[in-house]
Scaffold this motif. Sequence first.
Motif, PDB file in Angstrom:
ATOM      1  N   CYS A 152       0.857  -1.193   0.000  1.00  0.00           N
ATOM      2  CA  CYS A 152       0.000   0.000   0.000  1.00  0.00           C
ATOM      3  C   CYS A 152       0.891   1.241   0.000  1.00  0.00           C
ATOM      4  O   CYS A 152       1.870   1.295   0.726  1.00  0.00           O
ATOM      5  CB  CYS A 152      -0.898   0.009   1.231  1.00  0.00           C
ATOM      6  SG  CYS A 152      -1.930   1.495   1.290  1.00  0.00           S
ATOM      7  N   LYS A 154      -0.591   4.381   0.442  1.00  0.00           N
ATOM      8  CA  LYS A 154      -1.430   5.485   0.900  1.00  0.00           C
ATOM      9  C   LYS A 154      -0.957   6.128   2.219  1.00  0.00           C
ATOM     10  O   LYS A 154      -1.177   7.303   2.435  1.00  0.00           O
ATOM     11  CB  LYS A 154      -2.875   5.014   1.068  1.00  0.00           C
ATOM     12  CG  LYS A 154      -3.567   4.607  -0.225  1.00  0.00           C
ATOM     13  CD  LYS A 154      -4.234   5.808  -0.895  1.00  0.00           C
ATOM     14  CE  LYS A 154      -5.151   5.411  -2.037  1.00  0.00           C
ATOM     15  NZ  LYS A 154      -4.456   4.956  -3.247  1.00  0.00           N
ATOM     16  N   THR A 197      -5.438  -1.905  -1.368  1.00  0.00           N
ATOM     17  CA  THR A 197      -6.147  -0.872  -2.132  1.00  0.00           C
ATOM     18  C   THR A 197      -6.377  -1.511  -3.506  1.00  0.00           C
ATOM     19  O   THR A 197      -5.733  -1.157  -4.481  1.00  0.00           O
ATOM     20  CB  THR A 197      -5.309   0.414  -2.264  1.00  0.00           C
ATOM     21  OG1 THR A 197      -3.996   0.053  -2.724  1.00  0.00           O
ATOM     22  CG2 THR A 197      -5.172   1.125  -0.933  1.00  0.00           C
ATOM     23  N   HIS A 230     -10.214   1.499  -2.278  1.00  0.00           N
ATOM     24  CA  HIS A 230     -10.063   2.778  -1.593  1.00  0.00           C
ATOM     25  C   HIS A 230     -10.986   3.788  -2.274  1.00  0.00           C
ATOM     26  O   HIS A 230     -11.017   3.865  -3.493  1.00  0.00           O
ATOM     27  CB  HIS A 230      -8.613   3.248  -1.652  1.00  0.00           C
ATOM     28  CG  HIS A 230      -8.341   4.409  -0.741  1.00  0.00           C
ATOM     29  ND1 HIS A 230      -8.735   5.686  -1.044  1.00  0.00           N
ATOM     30  CD2 HIS A 230      -7.769   4.463   0.480  1.00  0.00           C
ATOM     31  CE1 HIS A 230      -8.392   6.491  -0.049  1.00  0.00           C
ATOM     32  NE2 HIS A 230      -7.805   5.773   0.893  1.00  0.00           N
ATOM     33  N   ASP A 233      -9.682   5.799  -5.212  1.00  0.00           N
ATOM     34  CA  ASP A 233      -9.303   5.112  -6.457  1.00  0.00           C
ATOM     35  C   ASP A 233     -10.505   4.531  -7.189  1.00  0.00           C
ATOM     36  O   ASP A 233     -10.356   3.767  -8.140  1.00  0.00           O
ATOM     37  CB  ASP A 233      -8.320   3.964  -6.146  1.00  0.00           C
ATOM     38  CG  ASP A 233      -6.965   4.475  -5.682  1.00  0.00           C
ATOM     39  OD1 ASP A 233      -6.531   5.521  -6.198  1.00  0.00           O
ATOM     40  OD2 ASP A 233      -6.359   3.837  -4.805  1.00  0.00           O
TER      41      ASP A 233
END
Length: 433
Positions: A152, A154, A197, A230, A233
Amino acid sequence: MPSVYIETYGCQMNLADTELLFGHLGRHGYQRTADPAAADVILLNTCAIREHAEERVVGRLGDLVRFKTRRPAVQLGVAGCMAQHLREQLLARLPFVDFIVGPDAYRRLPEMLGNGGDPFTDIRLDRDETYADIVPQRDGGVRAWVTIMRGCDKFCTFCIVPYVRGRERSLPAAAILDQVRQLAADGYREVVYLGQTVNAYRDGTVGFAELLRRTAAIDGIERVRFTSPHPSDMTDDVVDAMANAPKLCPQVHLPVQSGSDRILERMERGYTVEQYLDLVQRLRRAIPDLALSTDIIVGFPGEEESDFEATVALMRRVGYDNAFMFKYSARSGTKAFKWPETVPDAEKARRLQAIIALQEEQAAAINRTLVGVTTEVLVEGPARRRAGWLVGKTPQFKTLVFPANGEQPGDLVRVRIAETTAHTLVGHREPEA
Ligand code: SAH
Ligand code: SF4
Ligand code: F3S
């Protein structure tokens, strides 16, 4: 033949990694066992998401060490996210642990286990490791969980995942689609794509929406799902794909975390409440029978009563079919770890109880509207609590039980819903037209 016992903690990605470990170790001569007393290698595939998850593993290791005391040749190890998170700390606290192996180091595990039984630690993260060539050893059933991306990027301020799972990387679409064709040939009827994600998936040429469309075109696979996307996205292209391919199930798990913009910003989630609600509206317009679920954290540093009320208001506004709700747990290494905790544990517990009660109420109310509706169920097998009944899932991923009448696992049957609770639907086969 040496045997290996694995216990899995944490999310679906960890369960999928355990299948990968069984597949990989299996090809290197290890036989799978369900009995730790008989195992040569005992492995805990662990989670680091909350402190409680790590404490459970420490407790369990204390239990399992007795097998090693009896047979000193047994190798006892920790794999997964907690192995990556705690590393040396874990060895210092639990000196009887023989090996520690992080989520990107599984390829080397057979070699290291074979290395004369010397203790070892391998927690290198590897930007390129996808295990795309390793065939998982699955448990069977009608549903297969397929990891399509790892890691990930993020860095939400509360979350340990980017630190323990490393950077985002996607498997090549061709490898995924080959795997799904093989799953269909092996009798699986449903695939669930996995990634932290998952909708950030991209392999250079194929994006997430295109991967979904190509998957839906595979004969034999009747249902396709994914978790967790997510919100930032979730492109229109994905929403369109879901609206237009019937095999893409009308169900989305869309973690929101908080209903307060102030908190979302401190969490660095990358969206506002308004943007999230707009996405929910676009999804619901495109997919009218959509079921929505979410994740929520209460008691994040700085969460005031008014922020919590905003979360309650958001839950009322959206009306989730299901929600996973947690008390904030500070994780060392994350940005938020350095911020003072402002919500006492008892207050976190009160907030948690309040939203759990609200969620139960809302889920029960949503399910009551389904009484009398006929739905399609993918049959999984015997129901646990009712002899002579079968259990399966609806397209919305709701659990449904009905009296058996010769149906087999993997059958898609029409069932009329007669009663519901917050968690289960009860129905009867619809007479064939
Ligand atoms: N990738 C997913 C979340 C994976 S972790 C996403 O971004 O939506 C699953 C859930 O655990 C999160 O959605 C969050 O609600 C919860 N969680 C993560 N870190 C946490 C922490 N430090 N304390 C409490 N809950 C946490
Ligand atoms: Fe954690 Fe955020 Fe990544 Fe989800 S998106 S795994 S919550 S850092
Ligand atoms: Fe836990 Fe790792 Fe999953 S931290 S939630 S097992 S990715």
